[in-house]
Design a protein around this motif. Sequence first.
Motif, PDB file in Angstrom:
ATOM      1  N   VAL A  99      41.288  27.705 106.793  1.00  0.00           N
ATOM      2  CA  VAL A  99      40.142  28.548 106.487  1.00  0.00           C
ATOM      3  C   VAL A  99      40.216  29.815 107.338  1.00  0.00           C
ATOM      4  O   VAL A  99      40.470  29.749 108.541  1.00  0.00           O
ATOM      5  CB  VAL A  99      38.817  27.812 106.785  1.00  0.00           C
ATOM      6  CG1 VAL A  99      37.622  28.696 106.445  1.00  0.00           C
ATOM      7  CG2 VAL A  99      38.756  26.493 106.022  1.00  0.00           C
ATOM      8  N   PRO A 101      37.948  33.321 108.206  1.00  0.00           N
ATOM      9  CA  PRO A 101      36.842  34.265 108.011  1.00  0.00           C
ATOM     10  C   PRO A 101      37.399  35.586 107.474  1.00  0.00           C
ATOM     11  O   PRO A 101      38.545  35.933 107.730  1.00  0.00           O
ATOM     12  CB  PRO A 101      36.280  34.435 109.431  1.00  0.00           C
ATOM     13  CG  PRO A 101      36.667  33.173 110.129  1.00  0.00           C
ATOM     14  CD  PRO A 101      38.011  32.802 109.574  1.00  0.00           C
ATOM     15  N   ASP A 176      36.098  32.506 104.541  1.00  0.00           N
ATOM     16  CA  ASP A 176      34.744  32.203 105.014  1.00  0.00           C
ATOM     17  C   ASP A 176      34.060  33.504 105.433  1.00  0.00           C
ATOM     18  O   ASP A 176      34.679  34.573 105.457  1.00  0.00           O
ATOM     19  CB  ASP A 176      34.809  31.223 106.185  1.00  0.00           C
ATOM     20  CG  ASP A 176      33.563  30.380 106.305  1.00  0.00           C
ATOM     21  OD1 ASP A 176      32.558  30.712 105.643  1.00  0.00           O
ATOM     22  OD2 ASP A 176      33.576  29.393 107.066  1.00  0.00           O
ATOM     23  N   ASN A 177      32.783  33.405 105.796  1.00  0.00           N
ATOM     24  CA  ASN A 177      32.033  34.570 106.238  1.00  0.00           C
ATOM     25  C   ASN A 177      32.626  35.123 107.530  1.00  0.00           C
ATOM     26  O   ASN A 177      33.185  34.378 108.346  1.00  0.00           O
ATOM     27  CB  ASN A 177      30.563  34.207 106.467  1.00  0.00           C
ATOM     28  CG  ASN A 177      29.857  33.835 105.179  1.00  0.00           C
ATOM     29  OD1 ASN A 177      30.171  34.369 104.110  1.00  0.00           O
ATOM     30  ND2 ASN A 177      28.913  32.917 105.269  1.00  0.00           N
TER      31      ASN A 177
END
Length: 324
Positions: A99, A101, A176-177
């Motif tokens: 993952v 960001p 992701d954010n």
Amino acid sequence: MAKKTWFSMKESGASAAEITIYNDIGYWGVTAQDFHNALKALGPVDNLTIRISSDGGEVLQGFAIANMLARHSAYKVVVVDGIAASMASVIALTGDEVVMPENAFLMIHNPWGGVVGDSEDMRSAADTLDKMMVNIRDVYVKRTGLPEAKIQKMMDAETWLTADEAVKLGFADRVDNPVDMAAQRFNLAKFNKVPKSFGAHSKEDPTMTTKTNAAANGGDEGNDDGAKAARDAVIAEAKTIRELCKLAGKASLADKFIEDGVSVDEVRAELVKLTDADAEKAAKDAAKEGTNAHHTTTNGGRQAQAKTVDSEDIFARFNKKPKR
């Protein structure tokens, strides 16, 4: 020299744990032995979250850590909190899920290093680097499914991937954010193509990522006085480190100190420690030969005196103080 401490493992649930690597890979940061000991202490868990923000480090240490994670039976989620560059990217790809960001980066390039020795040493080092390059390339090919030639071209060019690009190419699974990056002393000046957007969401003080990033990019097209000052500071610090290493008779260590972002004060302390160790070894060797610091022997009609290392004198010269 005191090691950095941005490395931890902790249990985060009944059968879950979190690993944090915010550090160099290898002697100056997270060693394979450190990692093994901490991973073993966790005991069996079903889920591992591995949070990474590292500019890489030693190839063999990195592969040892990656192999430990690959063998672990837990389901592994790797989160690239800021940067997974060089060997840190290899470790990141051991995750069952990777993952990133949207403000994080992943960087791949060819391994490199320095060697001191004769021509045979140089050829041997080059052969070893080629083998390391193939091993690293194989990890990327296996993860992404991209052709070997394409991956090699990306490594040759030192390729920085945004989160979106990493997902598109198969290096990561989802975006992701954006997050506020942890303050770290990345030595990005050692890389050639650091994106100017790196660190855009970071909260670090200006002596950290921002400083080295400006130096790596040569400032803002020569018009940013702050970037020029940062670049000049990095160059001056590197020059001081080289001078200290040369003075201590340890010139071959300078490149490694600079590459790993070791401060001048840390370099000075490490060189004094190494000098003291040399002096202790010289004394022990002299004792084994039945001599002492002032004893002389005759060899072929010539007088030979045991050589000693005056660590106090070297320390004084480091600090530009008169010897007591």
